[in-house]
Design an enzyme around this catalytic site. Structure first.
Site, PDB file in Angstrom:
ATOM      1  N   SER A 142       5.311  14.332  -0.530  1.00  0.00           N
ATOM      2  CA  SER A 142       4.311  14.903  -1.439  1.00  0.00           C
ATOM      3  C   SER A 142       4.237  16.402  -1.214  1.00  0.00           C
ATOM      4  O   SER A 142       4.433  16.876  -0.084  1.00  0.00           O
ATOM      5  CB  SER A 142       2.941  14.286  -1.167  1.00  0.00           C
ATOM      6  OG  SER A 142       1.954  14.977  -1.897  1.00  0.00           O
ATOM      7  N   TYR A 164      -3.159  12.163   5.806  1.00  0.00           N
ATOM      8  CA  TYR A 164      -2.157  11.981   4.747  1.00  0.00           C
ATOM      9  C   TYR A 164      -1.227  13.190   4.625  1.00  0.00           C
ATOM     10  O   TYR A 164       0.011  13.038   4.712  1.00  0.00           O
ATOM     11  CB  TYR A 164      -2.852  11.701   3.416  1.00  0.00           C
ATOM     12  CG  TYR A 164      -1.884  11.461   2.276  1.00  0.00           C
ATOM     13  CD1 TYR A 164      -1.027  10.377   2.273  1.00  0.00           C
ATOM     14  CD2 TYR A 164      -1.840  12.340   1.176  1.00  0.00           C
ATOM     15  CE1 TYR A 164      -0.137  10.156   1.221  1.00  0.00           C
ATOM     16  CE2 TYR A 164      -0.965  12.118   0.126  1.00  0.00           C
ATOM     17  CZ  TYR A 164      -0.112  11.026   0.151  1.00  0.00           C
ATOM     18  OH  TYR A 164       0.763  10.819  -0.884  1.00  0.00           O
TER      19      TYR A 164
HETATM   20  N1  NAP Z   1       0.246   8.951  -6.768  1.00  0.00           N
HETATM   21  C1  NAP Z   1       0.453  10.233  -6.463  1.00  0.00           C
HETATM   22  O1  NAP Z   1      -0.112  11.157  -7.075  1.00  0.00           O
HETATM   23  C2  NAP Z   1       1.419  10.587  -5.354  1.00  0.00           C
HETATM   24  C3  NAP Z   1       1.649  11.951  -5.114  1.00  0.00           C
HETATM   25  C4  NAP Z   1       2.530  12.317  -4.122  1.00  0.00           C
HETATM   26  C5  NAP Z   1       3.183  11.341  -3.397  1.00  0.00           C
HETATM   27  N2  NAP Z   1       2.945  10.017  -3.631  1.00  0.00           N
HETATM   28  C6  NAP Z   1       3.663   9.026  -2.819  1.00  0.00           C
HETATM   29  O2  NAP Z   1       4.333   8.111  -3.658  1.00  0.00           O
HETATM   30  C7  NAP Z   1       4.457   6.851  -2.983  1.00  0.00           C
HETATM   31  C8  NAP Z   1       3.953   5.736  -3.904  1.00  0.00           C
HETATM   32  O3  NAP Z   1       2.571   5.926  -4.102  1.00  0.00           O
HETATM   33  P1  NAP Z   1       1.764   5.348  -5.350  1.00  0.00           P
HETATM   34  O4  NAP Z   1       0.997   6.471  -5.906  1.00  0.00           O
HETATM   35  O5  NAP Z   1       2.636   4.545  -6.209  1.00  0.00           O
HETATM   36  O6  NAP Z   1       0.710   4.432  -4.562  1.00  0.00           O
HETATM   37  P2  NAP Z   1       0.238   2.923  -4.748  1.00  0.00           P
HETATM   38  O7  NAP Z   1       0.123   2.550  -6.188  1.00  0.00           O
HETATM   39  O8  NAP Z   1      -0.953   2.794  -3.868  1.00  0.00           O
HETATM   40  O9  NAP Z   1       1.471   2.101  -4.150  1.00  0.00           O
HETATM   41  C9  NAP Z   1       1.758   2.154  -2.791  1.00  0.00           C
HETATM   42  C10 NAP Z   1       2.750   1.062  -2.482  1.00  0.00           C
HETATM   43  O10 NAP Z   1       3.035   1.093  -1.078  1.00  0.00           O
HETATM   44  C11 NAP Z   1       2.842  -0.221  -0.579  1.00  0.00           C
HETATM   45  N3  NAP Z   1       2.531  -0.220   0.835  1.00  0.00           N
HETATM   46  C12 NAP Z   1       1.518   0.367   1.489  1.00  0.00           C
HETATM   47  N4  NAP Z   1       1.589   0.095   2.809  1.00  0.00           N
HETATM   48  C13 NAP Z   1       2.671  -0.707   2.975  1.00  0.00           C
HETATM   49  C14 NAP Z   1       3.273  -1.335   4.089  1.00  0.00           C
HETATM   50  N5  NAP Z   1       2.763  -1.235   5.320  1.00  0.00           N
HETATM   51  N6  NAP Z   1       4.396  -2.065   3.899  1.00  0.00           N
HETATM   52  C15 NAP Z   1       4.932  -2.192   2.663  1.00  0.00           C
HETATM   53  N7  NAP Z   1       4.399  -1.649   1.563  1.00  0.00           N
HETATM   54  C16 NAP Z   1       3.275  -0.917   1.728  1.00  0.00           C
HETATM   55  C17 NAP Z   1       1.738  -0.823  -1.420  1.00  0.00           C
HETATM   56  O11 NAP Z   1       1.705  -2.235  -1.289  1.00  0.00           O
HETATM   57  P3  NAP Z   1       0.334  -3.095  -1.474  1.00  0.00           P
HETATM   58  O12 NAP Z   1       0.165  -3.342  -2.944  1.00  0.00           O
HETATM   59  O13 NAP Z   1       0.633  -4.334  -0.682  1.00  0.00           O
HETATM   60  O14 NAP Z   1      -0.783  -2.281  -0.887  1.00  0.00           O
HETATM   61  C18 NAP Z   1       2.186  -0.343  -2.800  1.00  0.00           C
HETATM   62  O15 NAP Z   1       3.225  -1.160  -3.263  1.00  0.00           O
HETATM   63  C19 NAP Z   1       3.679   6.986  -1.681  1.00  0.00           C
HETATM   64  O16 NAP Z   1       4.557   7.265  -0.622  1.00  0.00           O
HETATM   65  C20 NAP Z   1       2.767   8.168  -1.947  1.00  0.00           C
HETATM   66  O17 NAP Z   1       2.379   8.830  -0.755  1.00  0.00           O
HETATM   67  C21 NAP Z   1       2.077   9.621  -4.623  1.00  0.00           C
END
Ligand code: NAP
Length: 241
Positions: A142, A164
């Site tokens: 990020s 984070y």
């Molecule tokens: N959304 C944003 O604006 C943003 C910005 C910058 C970076 N990111 C990064 O993008 C990535 C995806 O994020 P997202 O926004 O799509 O978030 P999200 O909708 O909360 O999805 C996160 C995913 O990670 C899984 N997860 C969490 N802990 C885990 C574990 N211990 N083992 C296996 N799976 C696990 C969750 O599974 P469960 O459903 O089981 O919880 C879910 O499938 C992350 O690395 C996040 O830091 C997101």
């Protein structure tokens, strides 16, 4: 061994990870849907398959060493190798997390999933990736992990965060070290930022769609042999460290 490209996406049951899986599936790839919850995993696999993707479920909690090793065994049995690993699973650890008041356990949890989880999964999958003609690893980071952005007036992104944001800085640093060690191999490893994307992670306050958020990971998953390694990118290009 099959000529179909095989990918594993962690945290692929929802959000950006699901859209990365859908995007790679649309390329005709075989996609392992890494997810820790059986119901959410199977629902995602069913939806991806209904959309035409060749997807299969991979039970995967990135904090569970034995489970990650079992996931590598499953992929070896299914495909014999791995071409692309997208380390997408991530957590914020919960907000607020101001440095002066944060519970150390919040920091530990973010690092365990966002950094150690990536190292654990990457190292378990490396023997399978080494069998690929063009292995790619994408680490979902990020811009909040960019120390340059955090310290440039006007460019700061995200809330004050002791868990984070530093976990993503740590992940970036680890990505650079992998690239250094793997420099003489055909493995390309890069960090990506999806942009501020509407997902559960931020209670859907993001302004980009998960499909838009997935685009940079798909681009880095499909890099040509002369593509970059050890870099940090979003849709606009290189992100400063
Ligand atoms: N959304 C944003 O604006 C943003 C910005 C910058 C970076 N990111 C990064 O993008 C990535 C995806 O994020 P997202 O926004 O799509 O978030 P999200 O909708 O909360 O999805 C996160 C995913 O990670 C899984 N997860 C969490 N802990 C885990 C574990 N211990 N083992 C296996 N799976 C696990 C969750 O599974 P469960 O459903 O089981 O919880 C879910 O499938 C992350 O690395 C996040 O830091 C997101």
């Amino acid at each position: 061994m099959s000529e179909q490209t095989i990918a594993l996406v962690t945290g692929a049951n929802k959000g950006i990870g699901y859209e990365i899986a859908a995007g790679l599936g649309a390329l005709g790839w075989l996609v392992g849907v890494g997810a820790r919850d059986e119901q959410r995993r199977e629902a995602a696999v069913a939806k991806l398959r209904a959309g035409g993707a060749d997807a299969f479920g991979v039970p995967l909690d990135v904090t569970d060493q034995a489970g990650v090793e079992a996931a590598a065994d499953l992929i070896e049995k299914r495909a014999g190798r791995l071409d692309v690993l997208v380390n997408n699973a991530g957590i914020t650890g919960g907000m607020p997390q101001t440095p002066t008041t944060v519970d150390p356990e919040t920091v530990r949890a973010a690092v365990e999933t966002n950094v150690i989880g990536v190292i654990r999964v990457t190292n378990a999958m490396l023997p399978l990736l080494r069998r690929s003609a063009s292995p790619r690893i994408v680490n979902m980071s990020s811009t909040v992990g960019s120390l340059t952005r955090q310290t440039t007036p006007g460019a700061e992104t995200g809330p004050i965060s002791a868990a984070y944001s530093p976990s993503k800085t740590f992940l970036n640093a680890v990505t650079v070290q992998y690239a250094k060690e793997l420099r003489d191999t055909n493995i390309l490893i890069n960090a990506a930022c999806p942009g501020f994307t509407a997902t559960d992670l931020n209670s859907f306050r993001g302004v980009r769609t998960p499909e838009q958020g997935a685009a940079i990971a798909i681009r880095l998953a499909t890099l040509p042999a002369d593509g970059p390694t050890g870099g940090f990118f979003d849709d606009e290009g290189v992100i400063p460290w």
